[in-house]
Design a protein around this motif. Structure first.
Motif, PDB file in Angstrom:
ATOM      1  N   ALA A  99      65.964  94.820 -41.935  1.00  0.00           N
ATOM      2  CA  ALA A  99      64.556  94.573 -41.651  1.00  0.00           C
ATOM      3  C   ALA A  99      63.745  94.729 -42.933  1.00  0.00           C
ATOM      4  O   ALA A  99      64.294  94.972 -44.014  1.00  0.00           O
ATOM      5  CB  ALA A  99      64.065  95.533 -40.574  1.00  0.00           C
ATOM      6  N   GLU A 100      62.433  94.565 -42.812  1.00  0.00           N
ATOM      7  CA  GLU A 100      61.545  94.694 -43.971  1.00  0.00           C
ATOM      8  C   GLU A 100      61.709  96.066 -44.633  1.00  0.00           C
ATOM      9  O   GLU A 100      62.091  97.050 -43.995  1.00  0.00           O
ATOM     10  CB  GLU A 100      60.092  94.518 -43.538  1.00  0.00           C
ATOM     11  N   TYR A 101      61.402  96.103 -45.935  1.00  0.00           N
ATOM     12  CA  TYR A 101      61.453  97.318 -46.741  1.00  0.00           C
ATOM     13  C   TYR A 101      62.858  97.916 -46.840  1.00  0.00           C
ATOM     14  O   TYR A 101      63.012  99.102 -47.107  1.00  0.00           O
ATOM     15  CB  TYR A 101      60.471  98.390 -46.223  1.00  0.00           C
TER      16      TYR A 101
ATOM     17  N   ARG B 118      64.922  90.792 -40.617  1.00  0.00           N
ATOM     18  CA  ARG B 118      65.062  89.695 -41.564  1.00  0.00           C
ATOM     19  C   ARG B 118      66.476  89.139 -41.668  1.00  0.00           C
ATOM     20  O   ARG B 118      66.690  88.118 -42.305  1.00  0.00           O
ATOM     21  CB  ARG B 118      64.607  90.155 -42.963  1.00  0.00           C
ATOM     22  N   GLY B 119      67.463  89.828 -41.061  1.00  0.00           N
ATOM     23  CA  GLY B 119      68.806  89.274 -41.149  1.00  0.00           C
ATOM     24  C   GLY B 119      69.868  90.180 -40.570  1.00  0.00           C
ATOM     25  O   GLY B 119      69.612  91.321 -40.182  1.00  0.00           O
ATOM     26  N   VAL B 120      71.069  89.610 -40.528  1.00  0.00           N
ATOM     27  CA  VAL B 120      72.239  90.300 -39.992  1.00  0.00           C
ATOM     28  C   VAL B 120      73.384  90.179 -40.993  1.00  0.00           C
ATOM     29  O   VAL B 120      73.678  89.082 -41.480  1.00  0.00           O
ATOM     30  CB  VAL B 120      72.676  89.693 -38.643  1.00  0.00           C
ATOM     31  N   GLU B 121      74.007  91.309 -41.285  1.00  0.00           N
ATOM     32  CA  GLU B 121      75.184  91.330 -42.160  1.00  0.00           C
ATOM     33  C   GLU B 121      76.416  91.628 -41.311  1.00  0.00           C
ATOM     34  O   GLU B 121      76.466  92.633 -40.601  1.00  0.00           O
ATOM     35  CB  GLU B 121      75.015  92.415 -43.224  1.00  0.00           C
TER      36      GLU B 121
ATOM     37  N   VAL C 126      59.706  89.199 -35.498  1.00  0.00           N
ATOM     38  CA  VAL C 126      60.987  89.338 -34.788  1.00  0.00           C
ATOM     39  C   VAL C 126      61.420  90.799 -34.785  1.00  0.00           C
ATOM     40  O   VAL C 126      61.422  91.457 -35.833  1.00  0.00           O
ATOM     41  CB  VAL C 126      62.110  88.497 -35.451  1.00  0.00           C
ATOM     42  N   ARG C 127      61.807  91.288 -33.605  1.00  0.00           N
ATOM     43  CA  ARG C 127      62.464  92.591 -33.518  1.00  0.00           C
ATOM     44  C   ARG C 127      63.718  92.423 -32.672  1.00  0.00           C
ATOM     45  O   ARG C 127      63.773  91.557 -31.789  1.00  0.00           O
ATOM     46  CB  ARG C 127      61.546  93.648 -32.913  1.00  0.00           C
TER      47      ARG C 127
END
Length: 207
Positions: A111-113, A165-168, A148-149
């Motif tokens: 997520a952000e930050y 912001r993304g998925v790893e 988005v959450r």
């Protein structure tokens, strides 16, 4: 059904140690990020099936198939919000569009930050896990995670970060932000898995 019976039914849905919450308190660590649509992207990366990452702009992400899930939200601070309708993109849809490699066991949701939360792939790939953009038909507010959450209803809410912001995709487990700071690596509210000192062997990597 009478009012008392209705309340008894609601209370029966609460995990141990939780209280029923009317409304939706704002809980998060750090400032609320400013949304910049021209710079925003949602990424899937790491151990993908084809070795490539996938990226969607906000416009592209908003055009993905829209799903709804009626599910509860259980916060580790002990409040529970029942029967909310979450709308957005299901985690299963993301997995279908960007499949993981066969040896993936966990995901890290970013997520952000630089905030992060780790999940077992089996928890991530449930029918109720959703990258929510809406609650009860209305867009999320900035304080509640817009744009988005992630919502993973069968786990404590910290496992579903705001401002995703993304998925790893990962082939081994790795602790996320709160998991490195004393929270349980799995976070099952029905087992009251709140803190890392409660972990059993095999629940997560060593701290």
């Amino acid at each position: 059904m009478g009012q008392s019976e209705s309340r008894e039914g609601e209370l029966a849905k609460l995990p141990p140690g939780q209280r029923l919450q009317r409304g939706w308190p704002v809980t998060h660590y750090g400032p609320v990020p400013k949304f910049k649509p021209d710079r925003w992207e949602f990424r899937v990366f790491g151990a993908t099936a084809d070795g490539d990452k996938r990226c969607w702009t906000h416009e592209e992400f908003s055009a993905l198939p829209y799903s709804t899930v009626v599910a509860d939200l259980h916060c580790v601070t002990k409040f529970s919000m029942l029967d909310a309708e979450w709308g957005g993109v299901s985690a299963l849809a993301i997995v279908e569009l960007a499949p993981p490699a066969p040896d993936v066991t966990h995901v890290m949701v970013w997520a952000e930050y630089g905030f992060s939360s780790n999940l077992r792939l089996t928890d991530f790939m449930t029918e109720t896990a959703i990258f929510a953009t809406h609650k009860d038909g209305e867009p999320l507010t900035a304080e509640h995670g817009f744009p988005v959450r992630l919502v993973v209803p069968h786990l404590y809410a910290w496992k579903g970060p705001k401002w995703v912001r993304g998925v790893e995709y990962m082939t081994a487990d790795r602790r996320g932000f709160w998991e490195e700071r004393g929270y349980h690596n799995i976070g099952d509210p029905w087992a009251e898995q709140r803190y890392s000192y409660q972990e059993e062997p095999g629940d997560g990597p060593e701290l």
